[in-house]
Design a protein around this motif. Structure first.
Motif, PDB file in Angstrom:
ATOM      1  N   ARG A  53       0.813  -1.216   0.000  1.00 59.30           N
ATOM      2  CA  ARG A  53       0.000   0.000   0.000  1.00 59.30           C
ATOM      3  C   ARG A  53       0.845   1.264   0.000  1.00 59.30           C
ATOM      4  O   ARG A  53       0.327   2.371   0.072  1.00 59.30           O
ATOM      5  CB  ARG A  53      -0.934   0.002   1.214  1.00 59.30           C
ATOM      6  N   GLY A  54       2.148   1.122  -0.062  1.00 62.33           N
ATOM      7  CA  GLY A  54       3.031   2.273  -0.149  1.00 62.33           C
ATOM      8  C   GLY A  54       3.231   2.992   1.172  1.00 62.33           C
ATOM      9  O   GLY A  54       3.691   4.146   1.194  1.00 62.33           O
ATOM     10  N   LEU A  55       2.932   2.320   2.279  1.00 64.93           N
ATOM     11  CA  LEU A  55       3.061   2.950   3.594  1.00 64.93           C
ATOM     12  C   LEU A  55       4.384   2.593   4.271  1.00 64.93           C
ATOM     13  O   LEU A  55       4.846   3.325   5.156  1.00 64.93           O
ATOM     14  CB  LEU A  55       1.878   2.538   4.480  1.00 64.93           C
ATOM     15  N   LEU A  56       4.977   1.480   3.875  1.00 61.13           N
ATOM     16  CA  LEU A  56       6.313   1.075   4.321  1.00 61.13           C
ATOM     17  C   LEU A  56       7.184   0.832   3.093  1.00 61.13           C
ATOM     18  O   LEU A  56       6.687   0.449   2.036  1.00 61.13           O
ATOM     19  CB  LEU A  56       6.254  -0.223   5.140  1.00 61.13           C
ATOM     20  N   GLU A  57       8.474   1.059   3.273  1.00 57.36           N
ATOM     21  CA  GLU A  57       9.423   0.726   2.210  1.00 57.36           C
ATOM     22  C   GLU A  57      10.564  -0.091   2.810  1.00 57.36           C
ATOM     23  O   GLU A  57      10.966   0.127   3.957  1.00 57.36           O
ATOM     24  CB  GLU A  57       9.968   1.990   1.551  1.00 57.36           C
ATOM     25  N   LYS A  58      11.063  -1.047   2.026  1.00 53.69           N
ATOM     26  CA  LYS A  58      12.129  -1.910   2.504  1.00 53.69           C
ATOM     27  C   LYS A  58      13.475  -1.336   2.094  1.00 53.69           C
ATOM     28  O   LYS A  58      13.698  -1.017   0.923  1.00 53.69           O
ATOM     29  CB  LYS A  58      11.969  -3.325   1.938  1.00 53.69           C
ATOM     30  N   THR A  59      14.388  -1.175   3.054  1.00 56.03           N
ATOM     31  CA  THR A  59      15.733  -0.674   2.801  1.00 56.03           C
ATOM     32  C   THR A  59      16.738  -1.742   3.248  1.00 56.03           C
ATOM     33  O   THR A  59      16.358  -2.790   3.783  1.00 56.03           O
ATOM     34  CB  THR A  59      15.983   0.625   3.586  1.00 56.03           C
ATOM     35  N   LYS A  60      18.013  -1.459   3.075  1.00 56.27           N
ATOM     36  CA  LYS A  60      19.042  -2.414   3.511  1.00 56.27           C
ATOM     37  C   LYS A  60      19.008  -2.619   5.023  1.00 56.27           C
ATOM     38  O   LYS A  60      19.325  -3.689   5.526  1.00 56.27           O
ATOM     39  CB  LYS A  60      20.423  -1.907   3.092  1.00 56.27           C
ATOM     40  N   GLU A  61      18.635  -1.550   5.744  1.00 60.21           N
ATOM     41  CA  GLU A  61      18.618  -1.627   7.205  1.00 60.21           C
ATOM     42  C   GLU A  61      17.318  -2.223   7.745  1.00 60.21           C
ATOM     43  O   GLU A  61      17.238  -2.592   8.919  1.00 60.21           O
ATOM     44  CB  GLU A  61      18.786  -0.231   7.813  1.00 60.21           C
ATOM     45  N   GLY A  62      16.285  -2.293   6.913  1.00 57.28           N
ATOM     46  CA  GLY A  62      14.999  -2.805   7.364  1.00 57.28           C
ATOM     47  C   GLY A  62      13.858  -1.987   6.785  1.00 57.28           C
ATOM     48  O   GLY A  62      14.017  -1.309   5.769  1.00 57.28           O
ATOM     49  N   TYR A  63      12.729  -2.034   7.442  1.00 69.87           N
ATOM     50  CA  TYR A  63      11.550  -1.328   6.959  1.00 69.87           C
ATOM     51  C   TYR A  63      11.470   0.083   7.552  1.00 69.87           C
ATOM     52  O   TYR A  63      11.712   0.293   8.735  1.00 69.87           O
ATOM     53  CB  TYR A  63      10.273  -2.104   7.313  1.00 69.87           C
TER      54      TYR A  63
END
Length: 256
Positions: A53-63
């Motif tokens: 839903r575009g409310l969280l994004e996944k990065t190298k460090e986590g969400y």
């Protein structure tokens, strides 16, 4: 809003603790599970749904919470505050349910609520008198008859006030004159008190604007005693009641 929209909103609200945990820094699923007390399986499903839903994004460090997620989180926190406020003001709503109060109830999120109970029916009377003793000026409205006891307690204090102004509804004024008798006449003759009267539909409920804060009062219809007292020092609450008071005053006339 149809049922699917409602289900979606409820689903997001249930997951706002995860959004809050990711607002300031990225979190792994393990960290989210530990911080929120939610199982790893539930965290997995929630992060997938919130990312979709575009409310969280996944990065190298986590969400991490996205801009949209942060905006929605702020809105949900405002909603939670509104729910808490409404719960706290419930005793007042039992006695006062005017639309303008319901519309502006959120302004009293920080309010102090004092409620009388069978073991102490005069609790609010005492609280109101303490406030009255501490203020030099006050403007307000009265839509309910006040118990004779409350009038008698106010009388000795009037001489020490700079200025007290009250707008009565026509029915409330008539009731005070009938119930209060000579005692009420003495009150209205005080040099520090100005009394005005307006049609019943021009004044929505009883409230006061004092030196430091504002208050709304609910009266027991059977006894006339004030049984719920809500007070706030918030500038927004004061500004609203001041504007409302001026509208009431514009519809009122002084009592000779």
């Amino acid at each position: 809003m149809d049922s699917s929209d409602t289900d979606r909103a409820v689903s997001i609200l249930r997951r706002t603790p995860l959004l809050a945990a990711c607002r300031d820094s990225a979190r792994s699923r393990r960290e989210l599970s530990e911080q929120t007390g939610v199982s790893r399986t539930t965290v997995y499903r929630a992060t997938v749904a919130l990312e979709d839903r575009g409310l969280l994004e996944k990065t190298k460090e986590g969400y991490r919470t996205t801009s949209q997620g942060t905006a929605l989180l702020s809105a949900s926190e405002t909603y939670e505050t509104a729910v808490e406020t409404i719960d706290r003001l419930d005793p007042l709503f039992d006695l006062v349910s005017h639309p303008t109060l319901l519309e502006h109830a959120h302004l009293f999120a920080d309010a102090t609520v004092v409620v009388a109970d069978p073991s102490n029916p005069y609790r609010v009377v005492g609280h109101v008198m303490e406030r009255f003793e501490a203020t030099a000026t006050s403007r307000g409205t009265l839509v309910n008859p006040t118990a004779v006891e409350a009038i008698e307690r106010a009388m000795p204090e009037l001489a020490s006030k700079d200025h007290i102004e009250r707008i009565f509804t026509a029915s409330a004024l008539e009731a005070h004159e009938t119930v209060g008798g000579e005692g009420f006449d003495e009150v209205t003759e005080s040099d520090s008190l100005s009394v005005l009267v307006a049609d019943d539909d021009a004044v929505p409920f009883s409230f006061a604007i004092d030196d430091d804060d504002v208050s709304i009062v609910g009266h027991d219809p059977a006894t006339g005693l004030p049984t719920v007292h809500v007070e706030s020092g918030r500038p927004a609450a004061r500004a609203w009641l001041e504007a409302l008071y001026e509208r009431c005053k514009a519809a009122a006339t002084p009592v000779a």
